[in-house]
Design a protein around this motif. Sequence first.
Motif, PDB file in Angstrom:
ATOM      1  N   THR A  71      -4.185   4.090   5.261  1.00  8.41           N
ATOM      2  CA  THR A  71      -4.225   2.648   4.685  1.00  8.41           C
ATOM      3  C   THR A  71      -3.581   2.624   3.266  1.00  8.41           C
ATOM      4  O   THR A  71      -2.888   1.585   2.790  1.00  8.41           O
ATOM      5  CB  THR A  71      -5.559   2.320   4.705  1.00  8.41           C
ATOM      6  OG1 THR A  71      -6.062   3.056   4.029  1.00  8.41           O
ATOM      7  CG2 THR A  71      -5.878   1.804   6.007  1.00  8.41           C
ATOM      8  N   ALA A  72      -3.798   3.643   2.607  1.00  9.52           N
ATOM      9  CA  ALA A  72      -3.492   3.544   1.009  1.00  9.52           C
ATOM     10  C   ALA A  72      -1.748   3.540   1.022  1.00  9.52           C
ATOM     11  O   ALA A  72      -1.262   2.965   0.024  1.00  9.52           O
ATOM     12  CB  ALA A  72      -3.916   4.995   0.399  1.00  9.52           C
ATOM     13  N   MET A  73      -1.242   4.294   1.858  1.00 12.56           N
ATOM     14  CA  MET A  73       0.436   4.504   2.234  1.00 12.56           C
ATOM     15  C   MET A  73       0.737   2.769   2.277  1.00 12.56           C
ATOM     16  O   MET A  73       1.618   2.550   1.679  1.00 12.56           O
ATOM     17  CB  MET A  73       0.860   5.225   3.047  1.00 12.56           C
ATOM     18  CG  MET A  73       0.408   6.808   2.704  1.00 12.56           C
ATOM     19  SD  MET A  73       1.396   7.679   3.912  1.00 12.56           S
ATOM     20  CE  MET A  73       0.588   9.294   3.581  1.00 12.56           C
ATOM     21  N   TRP A  74       0.179   2.436   3.137  1.00 11.55           N
ATOM     22  CA  TRP A  74       0.543   0.832   3.667  1.00 11.55           C
ATOM     23  C   TRP A  74       0.326   0.027   2.470  1.00 11.55           C
ATOM     24  O   TRP A  74       1.133  -0.743   2.242  1.00 11.55           O
ATOM     25  CB  TRP A  74      -0.021   0.275   4.824  1.00 11.55           C
ATOM     26  CG  TRP A  74       0.155   1.141   6.247  1.00 11.55           C
ATOM     27  CD1 TRP A  74      -0.748   1.764   7.050  1.00 11.55           C
ATOM     28  CD2 TRP A  74       1.534   0.856   7.052  1.00 11.55           C
ATOM     29  NE1 TRP A  74       0.173   2.026   8.089  1.00 11.55           N
ATOM     30  CE2 TRP A  74       1.253   1.857   8.154  1.00 11.55           C
ATOM     31  CE3 TRP A  74       2.928   0.452   6.404  1.00 11.55           C
ATOM     32  CZ2 TRP A  74       2.379   1.924   9.028  1.00 11.55           C
ATOM     33  CZ3 TRP A  74       3.871   0.522   7.427  1.00 11.55           C
ATOM     34  CH2 TRP A  74       3.502   1.323   8.558  1.00 11.55           C
ATOM     35  N   GLY A  75      -0.786   0.196   2.010  1.00  8.39           N
ATOM     36  CA  GLY A  75      -0.931  -0.774   0.759  1.00  8.39           C
ATOM     37  C   GLY A  75      -0.305  -0.415  -0.443  1.00  8.39           C
ATOM     38  O   GLY A  75       0.078  -1.481  -0.909  1.00  8.39           O
TER      39      GLY A  75
END
Length: 637
Positions: A434-438
């Motif tokens: 999710t951090a990457m997508w964020g």
Amino acid sequence: MHGRSRVFLLRRIHFKDSDRPRQLSCQTSPPPLPPDSNLKPLCLQGRLHEALSGMATLGTEVRFHGYDALLTACIDRRAFLEGQLVHAHMIKSQYLPSVYLATRLLIMYVKCDSLNDARHMLEAMPERNVVSWTAMVSGYSQKGHRAEALELFVKMMEAGQLPDEYTFATVLTSCTGPFGPKHGRQIHSLALKTNFDSHMFVGSSLLDMYAKASEIDDARRVFDMLPDRDVVSCTAIISGYAQLGLDAEALEVFKLLHKEGMECNYVTFSCLLNALSGLAALDYGRQVHGLVIRCELPFYVVLQNSLIDMYSKCGSLIYSRKIFDNMLERSVISWNAMLAGYGKHGLGSEVVRLFKSMVQEVRPDGVSFLAVLSGCSHGGLVDEGLDFFDFMVNGQRMKPDIGHYGCVIDLLGRAGRIEKALDLMKCMPFEPTTAMWGSLLGACRVHANVSIGEFVAQKLLDIEPENSGNFVILSNIYAAAGRWQDVARVRELMKERTVTKEPGRSWINLDKTMHTFYSSDRSHPQREQINAKIMELYERIKEAGYVPDLSCVLHDVDDEQKESILLGHSEKLAIAFGLMGSTPCKLIRITKNLRICVDCHNFAKYVSKVYARYISLRDSNRFHLIVRGTCTCRDYW
DNA sequence: CCGTTCGGGG
């Protein structure tokens, strides 16, 4: 006559005494020294190899004390080959070791990291005692073989051997991970039945087990029930709170115990500094630094590393660097802490410079590269960052982990190379986080990429529908593109889902007090003055050109209410409070639990310009140092 | 006799 003979007799005896000391001493002196008696002094003097050749010469004449001394020396020096020689000599001489000596052999193998040999020893022993079992359990625990440690513990009890306080203290350290707490509770009840639960070492281990399982209340209960406390049990409870991010609680319990005169060691201060870093409590951090000096601990590398980290996370990089420069020896962690500090402050060129001196002295590890990559990203050094990634993979032949990929995706996104970032996410050997997508979503906002932004936001809304921050950024993207209907659609989308987000919280340390503000906070005793101050700021910066960004509000209300919600954001409350001080300081330090929102960032920039202040704002991601209307993050975060 | 608890950087 009589007297003379007595004198004569006495003289004779006296004469005989000194003339025949040997015969007489046969009755008063210790028996003749055993043939292996010179082995022990050799071992004690560290002359292990001379002792070993002595052993070889003596052959079958080596006895208990000789073997004991040899094994002790091997254990102390972790001398594996030498230990094996002793073991082989025992077998060749057909010497049958007692349970004690066999256990010493086992311990020798454990300490020399040869767990298989140790286990073999344990299996081969005709008799075992609680020490033999515990030493083996301890070997598995310390090497991180939790399952083996627990299995052996069970085996031990099946064999009819009752554990003692040493066994409990040891085996509980293996009760972490998915099923750890379940086993830990069972072992706890066993310890209760055998009354070992109140033993200080067992208690420390127990409370640490609960803390690592996030059962901090149980940990505290164990701590409060302990009849005695020592530095380790006190440290364990402080560390327990700090590990869970309960930094204020960690500080509270430290204050309490410190008042009661607790002893501190370098571990205690390390844990405490960790909590203070989280709180951005520079005043306390300085005080603890003072305590460290008074306790004559300042030269512990571990502690200096913690101080570097504390000062940088409290916004005082200058002090971090002072400690770093004054270190007599540095570990890779010292360098990493300093690199990360520069990185979080957006000083990319310092990160690069420091990394170049670092490679002259130590080999960078995975965390070093993580710090460098993230530092380049935060500092806007995109190409340099990509070069470092290349250096890591092709130059140093290191295998990047998921975090490194995250940094590179961040770098590419910052450079506007969003397709490239997506490609990397597809071909990397990990599932995107999710951090990457964020991070990608943030890049889409800054580079106004609506189409990929929509795609990425959809991904995020599927994975973490409860995080309303994603809705806000998507709304920002649509607003920037002038797509107001889509802004409204996002708002509808959000209403359908039960969004429970972590409340925004900001705090500021003034006069040694931490003032905390929540969004639309009505609880602060000075709320009237704070609100008045915010309105004053608002009017003045509007004159300077500030326009509130209503797309940061997703509640379905009219614009006037949106404005008032925006003005209630916790970081604005903190900024206003910081400006209210009777003795105005140039630099206002604010900390926030989430990422700063676009509108608040803009608000802070205008305040810094109009009121000629420096605002240091630490959000969950990095530091923003806002001076004369510009921020060190260059509006990318 | 021997074996034990807390632990720094992204």
